[in-house]
Scaffold this motif. Structure first.
Motif, PDB file in Angstrom:
ATOM      1  N   ARG A 174       0.830  -1.216   0.000  1.00  0.00           N
ATOM      2  CA  ARG A 174       0.000   0.000   0.000  1.00  0.00           C
ATOM      3  C   ARG A 174       0.862   1.263   0.000  1.00  0.00           C
ATOM      4  NH1 ARG A 174      -3.444  -2.881  -1.472  1.00  0.00           N
ATOM      5  NH2 ARG A 174      -5.314  -3.518  -0.356  1.00  0.00           N
ATOM      6  N   ALA A 175       2.006   1.190   0.635  1.00  0.00           N
ATOM      7  CA  ALA A 175       2.898   2.359   0.671  1.00  0.00           C
ATOM      8  C   ALA A 175       3.449   2.701  -0.713  1.00  0.00           C
ATOM      9  CB  ALA A 175       4.049   2.108   1.645  1.00  0.00           C
ATOM     10  N   GLN A 176       3.388   1.768  -1.645  1.00  0.00           N
ATOM     11  CA  GLN A 176       3.869   2.007  -3.011  1.00  0.00           C
ATOM     12  C   GLN A 176       2.794   2.629  -3.901  1.00  0.00           C
ATOM     13  OE1 GLN A 176       7.130   1.637  -3.547  1.00  0.00           O
ATOM     14  NE2 GLN A 176       7.044   1.102  -1.380  1.00  0.00           N
ATOM     15  N   GLN A 177       1.593   2.792  -3.360  1.00  0.00           N
ATOM     16  CA  GLN A 177       0.467   3.292  -4.146  1.00  0.00           C
ATOM     17  C   GLN A 177       0.134   4.736  -3.747  1.00  0.00           C
ATOM     18  OE1 GLN A 177      -2.826   0.548  -3.730  1.00  0.00           O
ATOM     19  NE2 GLN A 177      -1.502  -1.227  -3.977  1.00  0.00           N
ATOM     20  N   ILE A 178       0.042   5.589  -4.746  1.00  0.00           N
ATOM     21  CA  ILE A 178      -0.337   6.989  -4.526  1.00  0.00           C
ATOM     22  C   ILE A 178      -1.736   7.181  -5.103  1.00  0.00           C
ATOM     23  CG2 ILE A 178       0.263   9.397  -5.033  1.00  0.00           C
ATOM     24  CD1 ILE A 178       3.138   8.462  -5.486  1.00  0.00           C
ATOM     25  N   ASP A 179      -2.538   7.976  -4.393  1.00  0.00           N
ATOM     26  CA  ASP A 179      -3.904   8.302  -4.844  1.00  0.00           C
ATOM     27  C   ASP A 179      -4.720   7.040  -5.122  1.00  0.00           C
ATOM     28  OD1 ASP A 179      -3.183  10.998  -4.726  1.00  0.00           O
ATOM     29  OD2 ASP A 179      -2.542  11.022  -6.826  1.00  0.00           O
ATOM     30  N   ARG A 180      -4.674   6.104  -4.241  1.00  0.00           N
ATOM     31  CA  ARG A 180      -5.421   4.843  -4.403  1.00  0.00           C
ATOM     32  C   ARG A 180      -6.919   5.114  -4.360  1.00  0.00           C
ATOM     33  NH1 ARG A 180      -5.004  -0.797  -3.423  1.00  0.00           N
ATOM     34  NH2 ARG A 180      -6.868  -1.624  -2.398  1.00  0.00           N
ATOM     35  N   GLN A 181      -7.627   4.601  -5.340  1.00  0.00           N
ATOM     36  CA  GLN A 181      -9.095   4.698  -5.396  1.00  0.00           C
ATOM     37  C   GLN A 181      -9.646   3.278  -5.473  1.00  0.00           C
ATOM     38  OE1 GLN A 181      -9.676   6.879  -9.013  1.00  0.00           O
ATOM     39  NE2 GLN A 181      -9.072   8.829  -8.117  1.00  0.00           N
ATOM     40  N   VAL A 182     -10.333   2.881  -4.408  1.00  0.00           N
ATOM     41  CA  VAL A 182     -10.904   1.536  -4.349  1.00  0.00           C
ATOM     42  C   VAL A 182     -12.168   1.497  -5.213  1.00  0.00           C
ATOM     43  CG1 VAL A 182     -11.918  -0.211  -2.832  1.00  0.00           C
ATOM     44  CG2 VAL A 182      -9.957   1.153  -2.052  1.00  0.00           C
ATOM     45  N   LEU A 183     -12.301   0.459  -6.023  1.00  0.00           N
ATOM     46  CA  LEU A 183     -13.495   0.254  -6.848  1.00  0.00           C
ATOM     47  C   LEU A 183     -14.350  -0.805  -6.165  1.00  0.00           C
ATOM     48  CD1 LEU A 183     -11.760   0.139 -10.359  1.00  0.00           C
ATOM     49  CD2 LEU A 183     -12.777   2.115  -9.218  1.00  0.00           C
ATOM     50  N   ASP A 184     -15.459  -0.370  -5.599  1.00  0.00           N
ATOM     51  CA  ASP A 184     -16.327  -1.300  -4.860  1.00  0.00           C
ATOM     52  C   ASP A 184     -17.727  -1.224  -5.437  1.00  0.00           C
ATOM     53  OD1 ASP A 184     -17.121  -3.121  -2.959  1.00  0.00           O
ATOM     54  OD2 ASP A 184     -17.442  -1.603  -1.411  1.00  0.00           O
ATOM     55  N   PRO A 185     -18.179  -2.253  -6.107  1.00  0.00           N
ATOM     56  CA  PRO A 185     -17.521  -3.538  -6.309  1.00  0.00           C
ATOM     57  C   PRO A 185     -16.451  -3.436  -7.402  1.00  0.00           C
ATOM     58  CG  PRO A 185     -19.622  -3.507  -7.449  1.00  0.00           C
ATOM     59  CD  PRO A 185     -19.511  -2.196  -6.724  1.00  0.00           C
ATOM     60  N   PRO A 186     -15.562  -4.446  -7.485  1.00  0.00           N
ATOM     61  CA  PRO A 186     -14.549  -4.443  -8.551  1.00  0.00           C
ATOM     62  C   PRO A 186     -15.212  -4.374  -9.934  1.00  0.00           C
ATOM     63  CG  PRO A 186     -14.049  -6.124  -6.921  1.00  0.00           C
ATOM     64  CD  PRO A 186     -15.404  -5.583  -6.582  1.00  0.00           C
ATOM     65  N   GLN A 187     -14.496  -3.769 -10.864  1.00  0.00           N
ATOM     66  CA  GLN A 187     -15.019  -3.610 -12.230  1.00  0.00           C
ATOM     67  C   GLN A 187     -14.212  -4.473 -13.198  1.00  0.00           C
ATOM     68  OE1 GLN A 187     -14.949   0.573 -13.115  1.00  0.00           O
ATOM     69  NE2 GLN A 187     -16.312   1.114 -11.429  1.00  0.00           N
ATOM     70  N   LEU A 188     -14.896  -4.993 -14.229  1.00  0.00           N
ATOM     71  CA  LEU A 188     -14.207  -5.797 -15.232  1.00  0.00           C
ATOM     72  C   LEU A 188     -13.642  -4.886 -16.324  1.00  0.00           C
ATOM     73  CD1 LEU A 188     -16.442  -8.951 -15.794  1.00  0.00           C
ATOM     74  CD2 LEU A 188     -14.173  -8.828 -14.786  1.00  0.00           C
ATOM     75  N   TYR A 189     -12.340  -4.962 -16.485  1.00  0.00           N
ATOM     76  CA  TYR A 189     -11.657  -4.237 -17.562  1.00  0.00           C
ATOM     77  C   TYR A 189     -11.340  -5.264 -18.635  1.00  0.00           C
ATOM     78  CZ  TYR A 189     -10.790   0.183 -15.076  1.00  0.00           C
ATOM     79  OH  TYR A 189     -10.924   1.406 -14.453  1.00  0.00           O
ATOM     80  N   ARG A 190     -11.297  -4.806 -19.883  1.00  0.00           N
ATOM     81  CA  ARG A 190     -10.983  -5.692 -20.992  1.00  0.00           C
ATOM     82  C   ARG A 190      -9.572  -5.376 -21.476  1.00  0.00           C
ATOM     83  NH1 ARG A 190     -12.917  -9.347 -24.269  1.00  0.00           N
ATOM     84  NH2 ARG A 190     -15.030  -9.250 -23.456  1.00  0.00           N
ATOM     85  N   VAL A 191      -8.735  -6.439 -21.527  1.00  0.00           N
ATOM     86  CA  VAL A 191      -7.378  -6.322 -22.059  1.00  0.00           C
ATOM     87  C   VAL A 191      -7.443  -6.833 -23.492  1.00  0.00           C
ATOM     88  CG1 VAL A 191      -4.977  -7.011 -21.781  1.00  0.00           C
ATOM     89  CG2 VAL A 191      -6.404  -6.706 -19.750  1.00  0.00           C
ATOM     90  N   THR A 192      -7.281  -5.909 -24.469  1.00  0.00           N
ATOM     91  CA  THR A 192      -7.487  -6.256 -25.877  1.00  0.00           C
ATOM     92  C   THR A 192      -6.250  -6.853 -26.532  1.00  0.00           C
ATOM     93  OG1 THR A 192      -6.934  -3.995 -26.514  1.00  0.00           O
ATOM     94  CG2 THR A 192      -9.266  -4.508 -26.161  1.00  0.00           C
ATOM     95  N   SER A 193      -5.085  -6.584 -26.026  1.00  0.00           N
ATOM     96  CA  SER A 193      -3.866  -7.222 -26.541  1.00  0.00           C
ATOM     97  C   SER A 193      -3.004  -7.593 -25.340  1.00  0.00           C
ATOM     98  CB  SER A 193      -3.128  -6.279 -27.496  1.00  0.00           C
ATOM     99  OG  SER A 193      -2.723  -5.109 -26.830  1.00  0.00           O
ATOM    100  N   GLN A 194      -1.976  -8.361 -25.578  1.00  0.00           N
ATOM    101  CA  GLN A 194      -1.158  -8.879 -24.468  1.00  0.00           C
ATOM    102  C   GLN A 194      -0.700  -7.734 -23.552  1.00  0.00           C
ATOM    103  OE1 GLN A 194      -0.506 -12.092 -23.804  1.00  0.00           O
ATOM    104  NE2 GLN A 194      -1.667 -12.803 -25.539  1.00  0.00           N
ATOM    105  N   ALA A 195      -0.942  -7.909 -22.237  1.00  0.00           N
ATOM    106  CA  ALA A 195      -0.479  -6.950 -21.225  1.00  0.00           C
ATOM    107  C   ALA A 195       0.219  -7.732 -20.119  1.00  0.00           C
ATOM    108  CB  ALA A 195      -1.660  -6.157 -20.662  1.00  0.00           C
ATOM    109  N   THR A 196       1.190  -7.131 -19.530  1.00  0.00           N
ATOM    110  CA  THR A 196       1.974  -7.802 -18.489  1.00  0.00           C
ATOM    111  C   THR A 196       1.313  -7.615 -17.126  1.00  0.00           C
ATOM    112  OG1 THR A 196       3.991  -7.387 -19.757  1.00  0.00           O
ATOM    113  CG2 THR A 196       4.262  -7.975 -17.447  1.00  0.00           C
TER     114      THR A 196
END
Length: 196
Positions: free
Chosen positions: A92-114
């Motif tokens: 958590r200390a590595q995260q700045i301006d954290r915004q929790v998404l409640d409930p979690p949202q589905l994002y679509r990864v259209t091409s290979q992402a790491t």
């Protein structure tokens, strides 16, 4: 010649008188000296007065009061030991301006992402693998180290997103940090990652 003998006799008498002690008259012997010898040897006026007033009597030494010993309370300073941070707190200390998404949202990864994981024990960011498809995002934040926008994704180790055989070295580091079932991984925001 007689003159010579007389002159010699006078000289002899004069020289004989030189061996005698010098006689002082009685008036000179009774005078008080200008300085009392003891006045220059004492350091306090009280003692000087006592010595001058009674030079031939024995004096009882004046006892100086013994110094008062003051015992101050002992002050013991114990610095606060910081609580050891949990792996999650380090993440958590590595995260700045954290915004929790409640409930979690589905994002679509259209091409290979790491998919990445932050190792809280070493402070390194490790690659878990690449993925494509729908991913649940539970928070948005910026990485403290780079300022890049990122999406936090829960990942069940060797189970989700087709990543079922991740590196043994990465898995060992996850275990060392206390994660045996799941970790909070993340994706960097890019054109390949689309919000719902």
């Amino acid at each position: 010649m007689i003159q010579r003998i007389l002159w010699f006799a006078v000289m002899l008498l004069a020289l004989a008188g030189c061996g005698q002690p010098l006689q002082l008259d009685a008036a000179r012997r009774t005078r008080t000296p200008l300085l009392a010898p003891s006045a220059t040897l004492t350091s306090t006026p009280e003692r000087a007065t006592a010595v001058l007033a009674t030079p031939r009597t024995t004096q009882t030494p004046i006892q100086a009061p013994s110094p008062t010993v003051v015992h101050l309370p002992t002050v013991q300073i114990i610095p606060a030991t910081p609580e050891p941070q949990t792996s999650e707190a380090r993440w958590r200390a590595q995260q700045i301006d954290r915004q929790v998404l409640d409930p979690p949202q589905l994002y679509r990864v259209t091409s290979q992402a790491t998919l990445f994981w932050y190792d809280p024990m070493t402070g390194q960011i490790l690659e878990i693998g690449t993925l494509r498809g729908d991913v649940p995002v539970q928070a948005r934040f910026r990485l403290r180290s780079t300022g890049q926008a990122a999406l936090e994704v829960p990942y069940r180790i060797n189970n989700d997103f087709g990543l079922t055989a991740i590196s043994e070295a990465v898995r060992s580091r996850m275990e060392a940090a206390g994660y045996t079932v799941s970790v909070e991984a993340f994706l960097l925001e890019s054109d390949a990652v689309q919000a719902p």
